[in-house]
Design an enzyme around this catalytic site. Structure first.
Site, short mmCIF file in Angstrom:
data_model
loop_
_atom_site.label_atom_id
_atom_site.label_comp_id
_atom_site.label_asym_id
_atom_site.label_seq_id
_atom_site.Cartn_x
_atom_site.Cartn_y
_atom_site.Cartn_z
N HIS A 7 0.82 -1.21 0.00
CA HIS A 7 0.00 0.00 0.00
C HIS A 7 0.85 1.26 0.00
O HIS A 7 2.03 1.22 0.31
CB HIS A 7 -0.99 0.03 1.18
CG HIS A 7 -0.35 0.10 2.54
ND1 HIS A 7 -0.08 -1.01 3.30
CD2 HIS A 7 0.05 1.16 3.29
CE1 HIS A 7 0.48 -0.64 4.44
NE2 HIS A 7 0.56 0.68 4.46
N HIS A 79 4.05 7.16 3.72
CA HIS A 79 4.98 6.04 3.56
C HIS A 79 4.48 5.09 2.48
O HIS A 79 3.35 5.18 2.04
CB HIS A 79 5.20 5.28 4.87
CG HIS A 79 4.02 4.52 5.38
ND1 HIS A 79 3.10 5.06 6.26
CD2 HIS A 79 3.59 3.25 5.15
CE1 HIS A 79 2.17 4.15 6.55
NE2 HIS A 79 2.45 3.05 5.88
N GLU A 130 7.66 0.99 5.09
CA GLU A 130 7.09 -0.02 5.98
C GLU A 130 7.29 -1.37 5.33
O GLU A 130 7.08 -1.52 4.12
CB GLU A 130 5.61 0.24 6.21
CG GLU A 130 4.95 -0.81 7.11
CD GLU A 130 3.45 -0.59 7.29
OE1 GLU A 130 2.89 -1.22 8.20
OE2 GLU A 130 2.84 0.18 6.53
#
Length: 134
Positions: A7, A79, A130
């Site tokens: 994502h 992010h 991440e």
């Protein structure tokens, strides 16, 4: 080491308005908000055919997203998240290569119920990364 893009996370100053924009203007499938107290955020996932968008909104007084929004009042990309098969092996290799893992270096459970780690943006061209174990 990294797999597919899981994502892209966008910090937003108005979660309801941002969710409505994705649902109504862009015609995307928008999931309901979910609080993630361990991370200090409320998230909404937008499902796309090839990935997801994660809308982030501050939860609580010590939310890291509030600091981001203070610097970027209109919001913005916060992010990107990549999938990894083994988060501990990925962490150890990254540390060997000199990358900094944020926090304690131990994975936390993320919004998908899977272990996640964050990597320092100064080590990755200004982008907060991440990693999520799949």
């Amino acid at each position: 080491m990294i797999g597919r893009l899981n994502h892209v996370a966008i910090a937003v100053p108005d979660l309801e308005a941002a969710s409505a924009q994705y649902a109504n203007t862009l015609g995307a499938k928008v999931n309901p908000p979910q609080d993630e107290p361990d991370h200090g955020v409320t998230v909404v996932f937008i499902e796309l055919p090839n990935t997801k968008i994660e809308l982030l909104y501050p939860l609580g007084e010590n939310s890291p997203i509030q600091g981001f929004l203070d610097k970027n009042p209109a919001g913005g990309i916060h992010h990107i998240c990549y999938e990894v098969d083994d988060i501990l092996a990925a962490r150890d290799k990254l540390k060997e290569e000199g990358a900094r893992v944020l926090g304690t270096g131990e994975p936390k459970i993320g919004a998908h119920g899977k272990p996640v780690l964050f990597l320092h943006p100064k080590d990755f061209n200004g982008c907060l990364i991440e990693l999520e174990q799949v």
